[in-house]
Structure formats: structure tokens, C-alpha cells
Write a protein that holds these residues in place. Structure first.
Motif, PDB file in Angstrom:
ATOM      1  N   GLU A  22       0.836  -1.204   0.000  1.00 22.66           N
ATOM      2  CA  GLU A  22       0.000   0.000   0.000  1.00 22.66           C
ATOM      3  C   GLU A  22       0.870   1.254   0.000  1.00 22.66           C
ATOM      4  OE1 GLU A  22      -3.760  -2.070   2.366  1.00 22.66           O
ATOM      5  OE2 GLU A  22      -2.286  -0.891   3.482  1.00 22.66           O
ATOM      6  N   ALA A  23       1.954   1.227   0.761  1.00 22.92           N
ATOM      7  CA  ALA A  23       2.871   2.373   0.799  1.00 22.92           C
ATOM      8  C   ALA A  23       3.599   2.533  -0.533  1.00 22.92           C
ATOM      9  CB  ALA A  23       3.873   2.205   1.937  1.00 22.92           C
ATOM     10  N   VAL A  24       4.064   1.424  -1.106  1.00 21.63           N
ATOM     11  CA  VAL A  24       4.761   1.477  -2.398  1.00 21.63           C
ATOM     12  C   VAL A  24       3.814   1.991  -3.479  1.00 21.63           C
ATOM     13  CG1 VAL A  24       5.866   0.103  -4.215  1.00 21.63           C
ATOM     14  CG2 VAL A  24       6.431  -0.319  -1.818  1.00 21.63           C
ATOM     15  N   GLU A  25       2.582   1.489  -3.461  1.00 26.00           N
ATOM     16  CA  GLU A  25       1.613   1.905  -4.484  1.00 26.00           C
ATOM     17  C   GLU A  25       1.398   3.413  -4.453  1.00 26.00           C
ATOM     18  OE1 GLU A  25      -1.771   2.996  -6.673  1.00 26.00           O
ATOM     19  OE2 GLU A  25      -1.728   3.158  -4.493  1.00 26.00           O
ATOM     20  N   GLY A  26       1.399   3.985  -3.288  1.00 25.56           N
ATOM     21  CA  GLY A  26       1.220   5.428  -3.164  1.00 25.56           C
ATOM     22  C   GLY A  26       2.382   6.227  -3.724  1.00 25.56           C
ATOM     23  N   GLU A  27       3.562   5.627  -3.769  1.00 22.03           N
ATOM     24  CA  GLU A  27       4.762   6.297  -4.264  1.00 22.03           C
ATOM     25  C   GLU A  27       5.074   5.968  -5.721  1.00 22.03           C
ATOM     26  OE1 GLU A  27       6.755   8.414  -2.415  1.00 22.03           O
ATOM     27  OE2 GLU A  27       5.200   8.264  -0.892  1.00 22.03           O
ATOM     28  N   ALA A  28       4.524   4.884  -6.219  1.00 20.30           N
ATOM     29  CA  ALA A  28       4.883   4.380  -7.548  1.00 20.30           C
ATOM     30  C   ALA A  28       4.321   5.262  -8.660  1.00 20.30           C
ATOM     31  CB  ALA A  28       4.370   2.958  -7.715  1.00 20.30           C
ATOM     32  N   PRO A  29       5.148   5.597  -9.631  1.00 15.51           N
ATOM     33  CA  PRO A  29       4.707   6.492 -10.688  1.00 15.51           C
ATOM     34  C   PRO A  29       3.808   5.847 -11.738  1.00 15.51           C
ATOM     35  CG  PRO A  29       6.978   5.850 -11.057  1.00 15.51           C
ATOM     36  CD  PRO A  29       6.559   5.251  -9.737  1.00 15.51           C
ATOM     37  N   ASP A  30       3.987   4.562 -12.019  1.00 15.80           N
ATOM     38  CA  ASP A  30       3.167   3.966 -13.071  1.00 15.80           C
ATOM     39  C   ASP A  30       2.990   2.469 -12.882  1.00 15.80           C
ATOM     40  OD1 ASP A  30       5.379   2.545 -14.177  1.00 15.80           O
ATOM     41  OD2 ASP A  30       5.928   4.263 -15.377  1.00 15.80           O
ATOM     42  N   THR A  31       2.024   1.937 -13.591  1.00 17.56           N
ATOM     43  CA  THR A  31       1.710   0.522 -13.531  1.00 17.56           C
ATOM     44  C   THR A  31       2.629  -0.286 -14.436  1.00 17.56           C
ATOM     45  OG1 THR A  31      -0.592   1.110 -13.125  1.00 17.56           O
ATOM     46  CG2 THR A  31      -0.184  -1.130 -13.866  1.00 17.56           C
ATOM     47  N   VAL A  32       3.108   0.339 -15.482  1.00 11.75           N
ATOM     48  CA  VAL A  32       3.891  -0.357 -16.500  1.00 11.75           C
ATOM     49  C   VAL A  32       5.133  -1.017 -15.908  1.00 11.75           C
ATOM     50  CG1 VAL A  32       5.202  -0.065 -18.639  1.00 11.75           C
ATOM     51  CG2 VAL A  32       2.998   1.073 -18.360  1.00 11.75           C
ATOM     52  N   ARG A  33       5.879  -0.291 -15.086  1.00 11.09           N
ATOM     53  CA  ARG A  33       7.122  -0.846 -14.526  1.00 11.09           C
ATOM     54  C   ARG A  33       6.842  -2.061 -13.649  1.00 11.09           C
ATOM     55  NH1 ARG A  33      12.186   2.208 -15.589  1.00 11.09           N
ATOM     56  NH2 ARG A  33      11.368   3.935 -16.793  1.00 11.09           N
ATOM     57  N   PHE A  34       5.803  -1.994 -12.820  1.00  7.70           N
ATOM     58  CA  PHE A  34       5.481  -3.137 -11.973  1.00  7.70           C
ATOM     59  C   PHE A  34       5.100  -4.335 -12.816  1.00  7.70           C
ATOM     60  CE2 PHE A  34       5.013   0.057  -8.658  1.00  7.70           C
ATOM     61  CZ  PHE A  34       5.734  -0.552  -7.652  1.00  7.70           C
ATOM     62  N   THR A  35       4.306  -4.083 -13.826  1.00 15.41           N
ATOM     63  CA  THR A  35       3.843  -5.183 -14.663  1.00 15.41           C
ATOM     64  C   THR A  35       5.007  -5.799 -15.430  1.00 15.41           C
ATOM     65  OG1 THR A  35       1.757  -4.008 -14.862  1.00 15.41           O
ATOM     66  CG2 THR A  35       2.110  -5.836 -16.370  1.00 15.41           C
ATOM     67  N   ARG A  36       5.902  -4.972 -15.954  1.00 16.92           N
ATOM     68  CA  ARG A  36       7.083  -5.502 -16.650  1.00 16.92           C
ATOM     69  C   ARG A  36       7.951  -6.310 -15.706  1.00 16.92           C
ATOM     70  NH1 ARG A  36       8.640  -0.219 -20.136  1.00 16.92           N
ATOM     71  NH2 ARG A  36       7.104  -0.517 -21.778  1.00 16.92           N
ATOM     72  N   ALA A  37       8.122  -5.829 -14.483  1.00 18.18           N
ATOM     73  CA  ALA A  37       8.920  -6.558 -13.494  1.00 18.18           C
ATOM     74  C   ALA A  37       8.284  -7.916 -13.204  1.00 18.18           C
ATOM     75  CB  ALA A  37       9.060  -5.744 -12.221  1.00 18.18           C
ATOM     76  N   LEU A  38       6.965  -7.950 -13.078  1.00 15.38           N
ATOM     77  CA  LEU A  38       6.279  -9.218 -12.850  1.00 15.38           C
ATOM     78  C   LEU A  38       6.407 -10.141 -14.052  1.00 15.38           C
ATOM     79  CD1 LEU A  38       3.108  -7.995 -10.993  1.00 15.38           C
ATOM     80  CD2 LEU A  38       4.886  -9.482 -10.080  1.00 15.38           C
ATOM     81  N   LYS A  39       6.327  -9.571 -15.234  1.00 11.67           N
ATOM     82  CA  LYS A  39       6.481 -10.371 -16.450  1.00 11.67           C
ATOM     83  C   LYS A  39       7.847 -11.045 -16.444  1.00 11.67           C
ATOM     84  CE  LYS A  39       6.438 -10.159 -21.477  1.00 11.67           C
ATOM     85  NZ  LYS A  39       6.372  -9.269 -22.644  1.00 11.67           N
ATOM     86  N   ASP A  40       8.873 -10.306 -16.038  1.00 10.18           N
ATOM     87  CA  ASP A  40      10.219 -10.872 -15.985  1.00 10.18           C
ATOM     88  C   ASP A  40      10.355 -11.907 -14.866  1.00 10.18           C
ATOM     89  OD1 ASP A  40      10.983  -9.268 -18.090  1.00 10.18           O
ATOM     90  OD2 ASP A  40      11.932  -7.755 -16.822  1.00 10.18           O
TER      91      ASP A  40
END
Length: 144
Positions: A70-88
């Protein structure tokens, strides 16, 4: 938290180690839940259930991971980076299961809104899944 964000924001993010991959998934689940402007109890419970089941966490560790997400989500600039990281971090054959988890959170509050659908289409695409695979994941999530 800062370390995860720094890695995800790098020009060429490296494959995430398991604890960071768990946090990235948890953060994406929180982002999906918050997309409609509500963060319902049902969504929090669903996130906890997904994280507990997927990673074999006890209730305390699950709540701790979600709180950090929840804390990270509040600071995270975009969804794309998280999704790419999960894809990897997640093999292709496991990404449909991941999409089912994401859909289960998106649907947990009983509402399905256009902006949630758009985000889910984007996430599926970024995970390398087709619309059909996403639809099958949604149907599976609806049955849970």
C-alpha cells in the motif's frame, strides 16, 4: 520500498529477486483495487487471500506485505514498470494464474467499471497475455 522503486525505475530493470517480486505483485493488486477510487474491505480481504495462497504466508506476514505494498503503491509512478517486473519474474505459464488473481481483486467489490477494464486490458497486454487469456482468467476469478 525505496530499493524496489529504484530498481523498477531503472532504464533497464533487472529481474527481481523473490521478495521484490512478491512486493511488486502485492503493489499491483493494491493498485487494481484502488483504481475505482474505493479500497473496499472485500478487496483488502481478497488481496490477503491471494498473497497468502500464492506465497504460503501466515496472516501476519500477509498483512505486513500488503501494508508495505500500500505504501509502495502510493509512491509508484506507473503501472507499467510493476507489470514488466512481474512479467520478468513470473514464467509465461504462471501469468494466467496471476491474471486470475488480479481479476479476483478487481471484481471483489462487486463493481466492474470501464476504467478498471481498461487497466486490466493494459496489464494483460504488458504481461504478454491475450484478451482471450485475460477473459478466461476473469471467468475463473468470477467462479472463486
Amino acid at each position: 520500498m525505496i530499493d524496489l522503486l529504484r530498481r523498477l525505475l531503472a532504464p533497464e530493470p533487472a529481474r527481481l529477486p523473490e521478495p521484490d517480486a512478491q512486493l511488486a505483485l502485492a503493489t499491483l493488486l493494491v493498485r487494481i483495487a484502488r483504481t475505482d477510487g474505493l479500497y473496499a474491505v472485500e478487496e483488502v480481504e481478497r488481496i490477503d487471500r491471494v498473497l497468502s495462497r500464492r506465497y504460503g504466508l501466515d496472516p501476519f506476514a500477509t498483512a505486513k506485505l500488503r501494508t508495505e505494498a500500500e505504501a509502495v503503491e502510493g509512491e509508484a509512478p506507473d503501472t507499467v514498470r510493476f507489470t514488466r517486473a512481474l512479467k520478468d519474474a513470473v514464467p509465461l505459464e504462471d501469468r494466467a494464474e496471476l491474471m486470475t488473481a488480479l481479476w479476483s481483486v478487481a471484481l471483489a467489490d462487486g463493481l466492474r467499471e470501464a476504467h478498471e477494464d481498461r487497466l486490466m486490458r493494459l496489464v494483460a497486454n504488458l504481461l504478454g497475455l491475450t484478451d482471450v487469456e485475460s477473459a478466461l482468467a476473469r471467468q475463473k476469478a468470477e467462479l472463486e
